[in-house]
Each structure stands twice: as C-alpha cells, then as structure tokens.
Design an enzyme around this catalytic site. Sequence first.
Site, PDB file in Angstrom:
ATOM      1  N   LYS A   1       2.422  -3.583   6.644  1.00 33.61           N
ATOM      2  CA  LYS A   1       2.734  -3.577   5.197  1.00 33.61           C
ATOM      3  C   LYS A   1       4.244  -3.372   5.007  1.00 33.61           C
ATOM      4  CE  LYS A   1      -1.248  -4.437   3.490  1.00 33.61           C
ATOM      5  NZ  LYS A   1      -1.481  -5.763   2.854  1.00 33.61           N
TER       6      LYS A   1
ATOM      7  N   SER B   1       0.830  -1.208   0.000  1.00 37.65           N
ATOM      8  CA  SER B   1       0.000   0.000   0.000  1.00 37.65           C
ATOM      9  C   SER B   1       0.857   1.247   0.000  1.00 37.65           C
ATOM     10  CB  SER B   1      -0.880  -0.021   1.269  1.00 37.65           C
ATOM     11  OG  SER B   1      -1.478   1.234   1.482  1.00 37.65           O
TER      12      SER B   1
ATOM     13  N   TYR C   1      -1.403  -0.983  11.027  1.00 36.31           N
ATOM     14  CA  TYR C   1      -1.727  -1.515   9.682  1.00 36.31           C
ATOM     15  C   TYR C   1      -0.580  -1.176   8.730  1.00 36.31           C
ATOM     16  CZ  TYR C   1      -3.279  -1.421   4.910  1.00 36.31           C
ATOM     17  OH  TYR C   1      -3.319  -1.592   3.553  1.00 36.31           O
TER      18      TYR C   1
END
Length: 337
Positions: free
Chosen positions: A154, A125, A150
């Site tokens: 990644k 992302s 989060y």
Amino acid sequence: MKVLVTGGLGFIGSHTVVELQNEGFEVVIIDNLSNSSEEVLKGIVAITGKTPIFEKMDLREKPAVQNFFKKHHDIAGVIHFAASKAVGESVENPLLYYENNISSLVYILQELQQKPEANFIFSSSCTVYGQAEKMPITEEAPLQKALSPYGATKQMGEDIITDVAKVTNINAILLRYFNPVGAHPSAEIGELPIGVPQNLIPFITQTGIGMRAELAVYGDDYPTPDGTCIRDYIHVVDLAKAHVVALQRLINKKNATKVEIFNLGTGTGSSVLEVINTFEKVSGKKLPYKIVSRREGDITSAYANTDRANTVLGWKAQSTLEHSLSSAWKWEQKIRS
Ligand code: WQD
C-alpha cells in the site's frame, strides 16, 4: 460516463459499484474471482436494477490489461480495489503480494498514462501509518515502516502513483480506509470472507449465528481504557459513497493537486470489548468470547481525523457502530438462512 472498478465484485468494490450506478455511471468491473464470486453481480442488480459490464480478468496479465483499455477507450475514471489484502497471508507469501498488488497497479498506470487525461482512485489503508504517535490520525502523520508485505504494497502503491502523476496526465486520489465493516441495508451484498475470518466483525457475526464456538479476543493488556485494541469501524456504504465523491472531484477538475490523500473513517475509536457489547445489544445475543494472547503485528490504537475528508471532499460518514453492526448481523442471518 463509463467507470472501471477493478475488484468490483469484492466487499468494498461491490458496494462502490452500487453507489456509482445510483449516481448514473456506467460501470465496468474487472475481477479475477480469486476472493469473490459472480453471485455478487446478482446482488448488485437486485439493488439497482442495472447490470454492470463484467470482465473476468487477472490484472497480472499485461496483454489482457492492454487489450481491455483498447476495447474500453472511453473510460472516464478508474477505481482500483483489486489487490490481495490479508495481512497474515502476506507475511507467509510476500511474492504473491508484491506481484499481484504492484504489477497490476503498474500495468493499469501504463495504460492510463497514454490517455489525454486520466482519473485514478486508489484503495489505500490506515495500515500505512503503522502505530501513529497521535490520535486521531491526520493525513500528515508520518508513515512508519510497514509491518507486513501487505502494508508495504500500500505504501509502495502510493509512492508509485505519486511519482507517475508528477510526469503524466494522471490525476489521483488516495483513500486511506480505516476498518471497513457492515453490509448494504438490503442484505443483497456484504462481506464474504473465505474460510476462517481474520477480521473481527465477520468472526463476531459467525459466532453470533453459531458457526464459530467463541470469539478469541487478541489481548486485553494494551494501554487502552479497557485493555483491548481500538479501531475506527466505518460502514462500507459510507466508504463506497466517498469513492464516488472522490471520482466526481477529479472528473469535475476540482482537485487542488495532482495527488490528494484522504483518511476515510468515522473519527471515533471503538475497543474490541465495546464492539462485542454493541453487537450483543443489536443482536440480542450473548457473544461467547475468551481473552487470549496478543496477535503478532496488531497496533494498539488507530482512529481517523476526518477533518480533511469532511471539509475538502465534502463527505462525512453517517453510520454509527451500532448501525454498522446491525447491518453486518442482518447480512450474516441472510446468507446463513
Ligand atoms: C480489529 C481488532 C484485533 C479478530 C486489518 C488490516 C487493515 C484492513 C482491515 C485491509 C484488532 C481484534 C480481530 C479476532 C480479535 N484490511 N481481533 N479477534 O487488524 O485492525 O485491520 O483489517 O485493508 O489493513 O490490517 O482489523 O478486524 O483484523 O482486527 O480480537 O478474531 O480486532 O486484535 O485489535 P485490523 P481486524
């Protein structure tokens, strides 16, 4: 050729399954249905006429992952979507994110490293960039410290894959998505947010259909032309096609290095107010909204430099914001009809 798609009943996963089937791949889906439903399978079959193999499974169960790869030893590649992905939830419940997003990845890689060769596509992302200094953002932009667990998962995921690829026969492509939006033109599959949508587009379409009273715009005092945040909204079908191209690149051994990274965006930034105006144009609806205070953790601007994906991967996003929003609106009307 058989391909594993983890999280294949999710928003981006289901659209990627359709494009893989369109290219003649046999698809095996693993999904634990924590953020999707088996109904999505019907949508996929309605579009392609082909039924993927579906195994309901939680990738945190290491024995289940081991058994899966024993059973499906002929997997030509893995596209790994399965992960928790709500930024706010990750702040509230970091261990859910570290366990789910990291353990699942490790267990899959432990199986892949035992194969003579393995092709792995990772769902990353633009979150890994944080607030990049320069726009548009290139893949060389320095990564900032993640603003949420989060985002940290990644960044860690990319590091784990890079370290493992160095010493195994795993070849990988990391795809850094900007903001995935829209729905398949057939309106057979699309985004199915559970509860109150966190993301802008589903909240807009639910407001347009009358499910929400009004949209809250999180701040109009940012240093941008109209004061609202800028993002790169990429159609989910364009994104899905990029995954097929990336997988074929690895299967055909066209990759230049063991790990390659590509930004997936349109290359165009749109502000929140521009999105609202475009939605009103495509829907013919006046969208009720109010300006409220900024949302914690939001960055001012992020849109992609897509040169590498265009020239090296040979892929370019086709859909405009208008097209993406009209597909999202068509989907919203379909599921509420
Ligand atoms: C877009 C813009 C909000 C909702 C997140 C994740 C990212 C990726 C995509 C997983 C921002 C504004 C939003 C609302 C608003 N997810 N907004 N009112 O935050 O750019 O990215 O989703 O990979 O990793 O970080 O997307 O759609 O939440 O917000 O004003 O009700 O819309 O402030 O400027 P975001 P978003």
